[in-house]
Each structure stands twice: as C-alpha cells, then as structure tokens.
Design an enzyme around this catalytic site. Structure first.
Site: not given
Ligand code: ADP
Length: 399
Positions: A178, A14, A89, A7, A384, A330, A239, A206-209
């Site tokens: 995603h 990665k 990816r 990736n 993924e 998240i 964003r 899907h809740l991440g960065n």
């Molecule tokens: P990416 O989109 O880069 O793959 P991830 O899916 O790893 O990102 O999500 C990263 C985010 O997950 C971090 O910015 C953080 O806000 C959130 N996160 C990770 N662990 C926890 C937790 N225990 N509680 C709340 N939020 C978390």
C-alpha cells in the site's frame, strides 16, 4: 498529457484515463478467464455502461478496454495514439526498486525475478505490461510499486528473527505494501498540517479490504504492519493478520490440511469474516452489531483494538506523532472504527471530536480531532491512481 493507469489483478483489470490530473474515464473489467467477463466503463460526467464479453486473458482484456476508450459511443478518445504513456501498479518490487521507474527490458527482468516472492500478484501485473508492449509498442510504460515507499525502513524494522540466511538466500524480510497510498495521504497530511513533509511524523492507517498501518518519520517510512506478504499485520476482511506462527502448524497437523489449504484458510476465510462468521464488509458488521450480533461486535472490537495497539507502537517508534491519518474504504467511511481505535488515548495527546467524526462529509479531507488534541486526527481520501498517473507523466516526460 493523456496517461492510462492500469491495475491488473489475477481475474480483473481496473483502469483510469487521465489528461494531466483530470480524470477522463474509469472502469473495471471482472471475471477475466471466462466468457462472462463484465466491463463497467464510465466516462467522467456520463452514465456507467455495463457490457459482457468473452475475455480469456489479460491481452484481450486490455484490447477491449482500449477499443472501448476509442468507441464512437462509449469512448472518449479520437484515436488510440492519444495515449502518451501507461502506468502500471506493480505489487512487488522487492529490494530492487525504491521508486517508480520506466519499464525497460532490464526492469522487466527484475520484476520477473520478484515473482518468486509474490507469486499471486506480480504475474498478472506482468501480463498487463506484456499486453501493452504488444498493443501500444511505441508508448512508454512506467511501473509504480506498492513496496517502493517502504524501502526506507531500517534493518531493525524489516529483519525477522529467523536464521539470517533466509534473508540473504531467500529474500525473506518485511517489505510492506500500500506504499502508493501511504505516501500520498501522508504528503496530503503535511499540507493540512501546514508543515514541510520532511519535518513531520505521521501514522497512516490504510483500512480497506486489505489494511496496513505505517509510521512515516520525516517523510520516510520507518515501519509498516504488512510484511513479507500482505498477510501480516492488521486482521483484515478475510486475512488473519498477526497470529502466533505456531497456530497454522498446529491446525495443519490437527485437521490434516496441506499448504494450499492452510494458505486459503488464512487468506480467504479468516479476519473479521472468520471471527464474525457473517461478512468481511464492515457496513454489514456494523449493522449486525447494532442488532445485537455478538460475533459481529467481537470482530469490530478485535480489529479496532489491534489498530489502537499499532497506533501506540508507532508513536513509540517515532517518539510521538503530529497526525494520525485514516484512509481506505473503512478509514474514510467508518466513524465507528475511527472512534473505537482512538478512544482512551488522551495520555498520548490523541483526542477525537466525536461530533465532527460522526458528521464527517463523505469524500472530503477533514480534521476530526478535538481542539485540545496534540496529535491531529485526519481523514483523507486516498487516490492511488492519481499518484500512478503523476509518476508516469513525470517519468515519461523526463525520458
Ligand atoms: P480495497 O482494499 O479493495 O481498495 P476499499 O478501500 O474500497 O477496498 O475498502 C472496501 C471496504 O470498505 C469494504 O469492504 C467495506 O468494508 C468498507 N466500507 C466502505 N464503505 C463503508 C462505510 N460506509 N462504513 C463502513 N465500512 C465501509
């Protein structure tokens, strides 16, 4: 069969090495383009090894990763030709790709055409492909696209209400991202529901960065929250997500910002970081909110309210849902976000078991809905890289 998954981002790579579904090694090379690039490399079951190198571009980055994989001490492979296929990816496949594909000169040309609509993402992905072509010239390479899963969306979901010529001439439409994650967790959800995938209606969050929500009707993506770029939809770490399109124009005029500056403002300084003024990390926001920081609380509320509205609108799009899936850093880890986003939705048959939700074990797939909930609320860790490895294996073997 040993498959290397790559990736490649603008300044990072990665990687994960698989033998069939078994992960042999993983790593992250950061700060490419500097003499201080850091490689975090872990062979499964062994301690992480960190090293610093001069890595000026992706080619030497991949060279370093390959030599680490065969290194007598740090490595896991006897020889580099044990790698039988490489999966990449690739962020944007435009309308040309609705599934993963073997990389041929024609495919490469089409991915290059997509640079126009994904100028930040596709060039580093392509650098990785070129580097592998030179370093492992005999090894088949497969592209797995973030956009492909969403190519099933109907026109009414992907056409923007701007003059149609911008779609035909400039390819401006909703693409969605995603896709690898949404596809994977929805299939896992169908298994948990005990139903055939093509008989389910699932909303995946899907809740991440970066965050995106998808409506998957009978196994097909029918709507998704990210758009022409990954800026649309949910407010994210940095964003802005959905805003009135007049706002950037207004700010540009008032603050005399150019296109590059407004782009940075909306992509890097907005979202929950912009609202809170504290952090883009939900762990920090939850801690600060618990201490009484009002803007940290507000950022969490804005995020969860928007998520709740997406869930409601995708229930409307599919005339209901069998399950809502939470995934990503998240979605998998924040019980607060899951609790706020599903609160007061009992009229739609969505009822969370708060106790189960709070006690959910890290890293495991679990149903956290109350027994009375018509819609199951599932937390499913995404994977993924495993999907990319599986697609790569399947396509490499059949060609
Ligand atoms: P990416 O989109 O880069 O793959 P991830 O899916 O790893 O990102 O999500 C990263 C985010 O997950 C971090 O910015 C953080 O806000 C959130 N996160 C990770 N662990 C926890 C937790 N225990 N509680 C709340 N939020 C978390």
């Amino acid at each position: 069969m040993k498959v290397l998954v790559l990736n490649c981002g603008s300044s990072s790579i990665k990687y994960k090495l698989y033998d069939d579904d078994q992960q042999l090694a993983e790593g992250l090379l950061e700060k490419i383009g500097t003499s201080q690039a850091q490689l975090n490399h872990t062979v499964t079951g062994r301690k992480k090894v960190v090293s610093v190198h001069e890595v000026l571009e992706h080619h030497s980055g991949i060279e370093l990763i390959l030599s680490t994989l065969v290194d007598g001490e740090k490595g896991i492979l006897g020889a580099i030709d044990e790698i039988q296929a490489v999966g990449h990816r690739v962020v944007h496949g435009g309308e040309a790709f609705s599934q993963s594909t073997l990389i041929t000169p024609e495919v490469l040309a089409k991915i290059e055409e997509c640079i126009d609509i994904a100028p930040l993402h596709n060039p580093p992905n392509l650098s990785g492909i070129y580097a592998v072509s030179e370093l492992l010239p005999k090894v088949p390479q497969v592209a797995v696209f973030d956009t492909a899963f969403h190519q099933t969306m109907p026109e009414k979901a992907y056409i923007y209400a701007i003059p149609y010529v911008f779609y035909t001439r400039n390819h401006i439409r909703k693409y969605g991202f995603h896709g690898v994650s949404h596809g994977y967790v929805s299939e896992e959800a169908a298994t948990m529901l005990g139903k055939p995938y093509n008989e389910t209606r699932i909303i995946t969050c899907h809740l991440g960065n970066g965050s995106s929500i998808t409506a998957i009707d009978h196994g097909k993506s029918v709507d998704t929250s990210m758009g022409f770029t990954p800026l649309e939809g949910m407010p994210m770490g940095t964003r802005c997500g959905d805003i009135d399109p007049a706002v950037p124009l207004y700010i540009m005029g008032k603050e005399e910002l150019n296109q590059q500056q407004i782009n940075a403002l909306l992509n890097k300084h907005s979202g929950v970081l912009g609202i809170s003024g504290i952090s883009n990390d939900f762990r920090t926001l939850e801690e600060e909110s618990a201490k009484g920081e009002k803007r940290a609380t507000l950022a969490l509320e804005v995020f969860c309210y928007k998520l709740k509205k997406y869930i409601g609108s995708y229930m409307a799009a599919m005339n209901g849902a069998d399950a809502i899936v939470f995934t990503g850093g998240i979605g998998e880890n924040s019980y607060t976000v899951r609790e706020l986003a599903t609160s007061d939705l009992d009229f739609l048959g969505i009822v969370l078991d708060k106790e189960k939700n709070r006690n959910k074990k890290r890293g495991e797939a679990e149903d956290v809905s109350a027994d009375c909930s018509r819609v199951r609320i599932l937390v499913i860790p995404t994977n993924e890289e495993l999907v990319i490895a599986r697609d790569t294996r399947r396509i490499a073997v059949s060609n």
